[in-house]
Design a protein around this motif. Structure first.
Motif, PDB file in Angstrom:
ATOM      1  N   LYS A 108       0.903  -1.199  -0.209  1.00 41.08           N
ATOM      2  CA  LYS A 108      -0.137   0.131  -0.075  1.00 41.08           C
ATOM      3  C   LYS A 108       0.912   1.391   0.003  1.00 41.08           C
ATOM      4  CE  LYS A 108      -4.420   1.815   2.155  1.00 41.08           C
ATOM      5  NZ  LYS A 108      -5.212   1.352   3.032  1.00 41.08           N
ATOM      6  N   GLU A 109       2.089   1.224   0.632  1.00 36.73           N
ATOM      7  CA  GLU A 109       2.863   2.534   0.734  1.00 36.73           C
ATOM      8  C   GLU A 109       3.969   2.176  -0.104  1.00 36.73           C
ATOM      9  OE1 GLU A 109       3.402   3.980   4.523  1.00 36.73           O
ATOM     10  OE2 GLU A 109       1.137   3.395   4.997  1.00 36.73           O
ATOM     11  N   ASN A 110       4.571   0.816  -0.407  1.00 34.04           N
ATOM     12  CA  ASN A 110       5.600   0.693  -1.285  1.00 34.04           C
ATOM     13  C   ASN A 110       5.455   0.150  -2.632  1.00 34.04           C
ATOM     14  OD1 ASN A 110       7.405   1.376   1.081  1.00 34.04           O
ATOM     15  ND2 ASN A 110       6.316  -0.348   1.938  1.00 34.04           N
ATOM     16  N   CYS A 114       5.379   4.503  -6.660  1.00 39.05           N
ATOM     17  CA  CYS A 114       4.856   5.667  -5.733  1.00 39.05           C
ATOM     18  C   CYS A 114       5.955   6.117  -4.939  1.00 39.05           C
ATOM     19  CB  CYS A 114       4.125   4.812  -4.563  1.00 39.05           C
ATOM     20  SG  CYS A 114       2.487   3.879  -5.187  1.00 39.05           S
ATOM     21  N   SER A 116       7.198   8.212  -1.801  1.00 35.97           N
ATOM     22  CA  SER A 116       6.929   8.090  -0.475  1.00 35.97           C
ATOM     23  C   SER A 116       7.037   9.484   0.121  1.00 35.97           C
ATOM     24  CB  SER A 116       7.896   6.947   0.459  1.00 35.97           C
ATOM     25  OG  SER A 116       9.126   7.554   0.108  1.00 35.97           O
ATOM     26  N   SER A 134      -1.046   9.678  -3.915  1.00 37.90           N
ATOM     27  CA  SER A 134      -0.298   8.363  -4.089  1.00 37.90           C
ATOM     28  C   SER A 134      -0.785   7.459  -4.960  1.00 37.90           C
ATOM     29  CB  SER A 134      -0.026   7.831  -2.574  1.00 37.90           C
ATOM     30  OG  SER A 134      -1.354   7.661  -2.207  1.00 37.90           O
TER      31      SER A 134
END
Length: 181
Positions: A108-110, A114, A116, A134
C-alpha cells in the motif's frame, strides 16, 4: 520413474511454492498482516511435507499436500475477492490484521512508482489529499499487486494439485505391483 516424471514436476512446483510463500510471508510480516502470516506458515509446513513425501515416496504426505492445496486455493480466491472488493468484502477492512493493528498491505505504501512522502509535512498540490496523490503516482496499485501474488499462488497450486494426484496414483500402482509379485 524417469527424471522428467510427474514426481520431478511436483518437486519443482513445491520448490517454487516455497520460494513464493517465503517471499509473501516476509511482505506480510512487514505489513503486520497476521491472518496471512498464520496461513502462510501452515502453507510452508505442508509444502515441505509434500516435498518430503514426493522425494521419499510417502504418499500420505502427498495426500496431505493435495488436501491443503484445496484449502490454499480457497484462501487465495478469498484474497483476490478481498482486494478486488468482490462479494461484499472490502480491502479497507481489518480481516488481514485480525483487528490487532491498523496496518495493511506492505504494498500500500511501497508500490512500484509511488513516491513516499510524509503526509503530515508534505504539501500537496491543489489541495488534494495524500491518498489521492499517492494513488495517482503509482505504476500499479497495491491491491492489484496482492491479486497478482494470489493469482500466481493459484496457478502454482492448481498445477501442484494435478501433479500430486498423479504422483499418488503412481505410488499406489507401484505399491500394488510390489504387493502382488
Amino acid at each position: 520413474m524417469g527424471c522428467c516424471s510427474r514426481r520431478c514436476t511436483l518437486i519443482f512446483l513445491c520448490a517454487v511454492q516455497l520460494i513464493t510463500a517465503l517471499e509473501r510471508q516476509a511482505l506480510d510480516f512487514l505489513g503486520y498482516q497476521w491472518a496471512p502470516i498464520l496461513v502462510n506458515f501452515l502453507h510452508i509446513i505442508v509444502v515441505i511435507l509434500g516435498l518430503f513425501g514426493a522425494i521419499q515416496y510417502h504418499p500420505r504426505y502427498v495426500v496431505l499436500y493435495i488436501v491443503w492445496s484445496i484449502l490454499w486455493v480457497t484462501w487465495n480466491i478469498f484474497i483476490c475477492c478481498l482486494y478486488l472488493d468482490l462479494g461484499g468484502l472490502s480491502k479497507d477492512s481489518d480481516y488481514m490484521s485480525l483487528g490487532l493493528s491498523s496496518h495493511g498491505s506492505w504494498w500500500k505504501e511501497n508500490s512500484p512508482g509511488c513516491e513516499s512522502r510524509d503526509p503530515l509535512t508534505a504539501e500537496w498540490p491543489s489541495g488534494d489529499s495524500a491518498a489521492l496523490v499517492s494513488a495517482l503516482g503509482c505504476v500499479l496499485k497495491y491491491q492489484y499487486i496482492e491479486v497478482l501474488h494470489s493469482a500466481l499462488q493459484l496457478v502454482i497450486s492448481l498445477l501442484g494439485f494435478v501433479s500430486a494426484c498423479y504422483v499418488v496414483s503412481v505410488f499406489n500402482e507401484e505399491e500394488d505391483t510390489y504387493l502382488y509379485k
